[in-house]
Scaffold this active site. Sequence first.
Site, PDB file in Angstrom:
ATOM      1  N   GLU A   1      -1.950  -2.792  -9.235  1.00  0.00           N
ATOM      2  CA  GLU A   1      -0.769  -1.929  -9.306  1.00  0.00           C
ATOM      3  C   GLU A   1      -0.650  -1.243 -10.659  1.00  0.00           C
ATOM      4  OE1 GLU A   1       0.676  -5.951 -10.782  1.00  0.00           O
ATOM      5  OE2 GLU A   1      -0.777  -5.234  -9.340  1.00  0.00           O
TER       6      GLU A   1
ATOM      7  N   ASP B   1       0.829  -1.212   0.000  1.00  0.00           N
ATOM      8  CA  ASP B   1       0.000   0.000   0.000  1.00  0.00           C
ATOM      9  C   ASP B   1       0.863   1.262   0.000  1.00  0.00           C
ATOM     10  OD1 ASP B   1      -2.223  -1.616   0.012  1.00  0.00           O
ATOM     11  OD2 ASP B   1      -2.787  -1.168   2.091  1.00  0.00           O
TER      12      ASP B   1
END
Length: 171
Positions: free
Chosen positions: A86, A59
């Site tokens: 991502e 994160d």
Amino acid sequence: RHLSVSDPLTGVFNRHLFNERFPQELERATRYGRPLCVIFCDIDHFKQINDRYGHAGGDMVLRQLSSTVSGGLRSDIDWLVRFGGEEFVLVLPETMLEAAVGMAERLRVRVSAEKIMLGEAGAITVTASFGVAQFVPDDTLETLLKRADAALYAAKAAGREHVRFWEVRHA
């Protein structure tokens, strides 16, 4: 409204906003013959980052990358979307292919130069790959994204941390 169009982790636009707003960009490019490019950006080896540093580390990487990329965009013109996982999409209105490739290259360098602090794990660096495509007449959302995705795949196949572009040749 802001909450409904923003990715809660990174603060950049989400895919819902992309699906809502991008057709307007295509329409403007078509109607006025204006340039438009998209760039796919994907963090290299992100699964390994999550495996090694946990989801909290992953994160942090996502937040830092989105901040780094956002900082390299023209404010109030370009926009960044967390497309999924991502993967990010940069939308560059009023931008020709050569300029978009140059921007992707600058962002590639910026991303790899960043030190990301992961608490006790210390600082790490990450890399990203970029695929660039320019809008051509009769493009749809799907065809333009497919070319950018193919360019991203070529960047990954070239060894990652590369920029590749898809140029449409005119007859």
